[in-house]
Design a protein around this motif. Sequence first.
Motif, PDB file in Angstrom:
ATOM      1  N   THR A  40       0.810  -1.203   0.000  1.00 50.59           N
ATOM      2  CA  THR A  40       0.000   0.000   0.000  1.00 50.59           C
ATOM      3  C   THR A  40       0.847   1.259   0.000  1.00 50.59           C
ATOM      4  O   THR A  40       1.988   1.259   0.490  1.00 50.59           O
ATOM      5  N   LEU A  45      -3.766   4.690   4.471  1.00 55.16           N
ATOM      6  CA  LEU A  45      -3.344   3.709   3.477  1.00 55.16           C
ATOM      7  C   LEU A  45      -4.058   4.027   2.173  1.00 55.16           C
ATOM      8  O   LEU A  45      -5.248   4.297   2.158  1.00 55.16           O
ATOM      9  N   THR A  78      -4.270   0.409  -2.069  1.00 57.68           N
ATOM     10  CA  THR A  78      -3.912  -0.846  -1.414  1.00 57.68           C
ATOM     11  C   THR A  78      -4.107  -2.040  -2.346  1.00 57.68           C
ATOM     12  O   THR A  78      -5.161  -2.191  -2.972  1.00 57.68           O
TER      13      THR A  78
END
Length: 256
Positions: free
Chosen positions: A176, A188, A191
């Motif tokens: 990520t 994040l 991802t």
Amino acid sequence: MGRKTGTILAFLLLICFPLLAAAQEVHDFKGNFTPGTRGEELLKTLVNYTDPDSVELVLDGEPDESWNVRNLFFHVRGGRFAGKIRVEEIALSASFVSLVPPGEGRKLAVKQAMRSNLEVILLESDVNGAIRMFTSEKDGDWKDVSVRFIPPRNLEARGRYHVKDPGLVILAEVSTGLAIREGREIWLEDTRLEINNAEQTATVREAIEKLQPVVDIRKFPFPVTLAVLKTGNGRLEIASRTRPCPFDGITYRYSR
């Protein structure tokens, strides 16, 4: 050099030397200590807040009776937060700071600051140590989690996710990116997920989303806006656009 020039230089040195000495005033402390001034009390509060290996605090003058400081800088090495998370380095500079008066058992708190610059360095090994401690203490869904910092702004994570119904253990590998949002949070982003049970992909993605944001600095005592995020060489660097910078002043140094 003529006698007249030498006399003038000697006179200037005689005048300036006390000013230079005052600007470089240094106070050293080790282990547990009892503060005797407001500056030392602020150092003690910073030590209690960060539980560090060492600290350097620089003030352009002692805090006044209302705990106002025109300029301050500190550099914490090996700070520990909540007894679990070790941070390799935290450096901060701030101007026109109004502090909540430190007290016994009172945390470091700031009423206001006109400008704050921050730099934080986290080591991969410290993050993994904190994850191991946290997951071992809680009966959670994630186990055996480890991360790697990959340049320029990425990380890779690997762990086992326990699905309570129907009672599965899934090996998940996550790649990520990391992104700053609103100058306060780290999320994040983009991802990519690989697991050993494709039917449970949505379940694991939902579990990852519950971790967002992975960092939120709103509870940090000083108002800071993040702008820099770098990963690589086993470390994560987070900073404001302008880096903190020390200055000549009253210096307080602490070591464990």
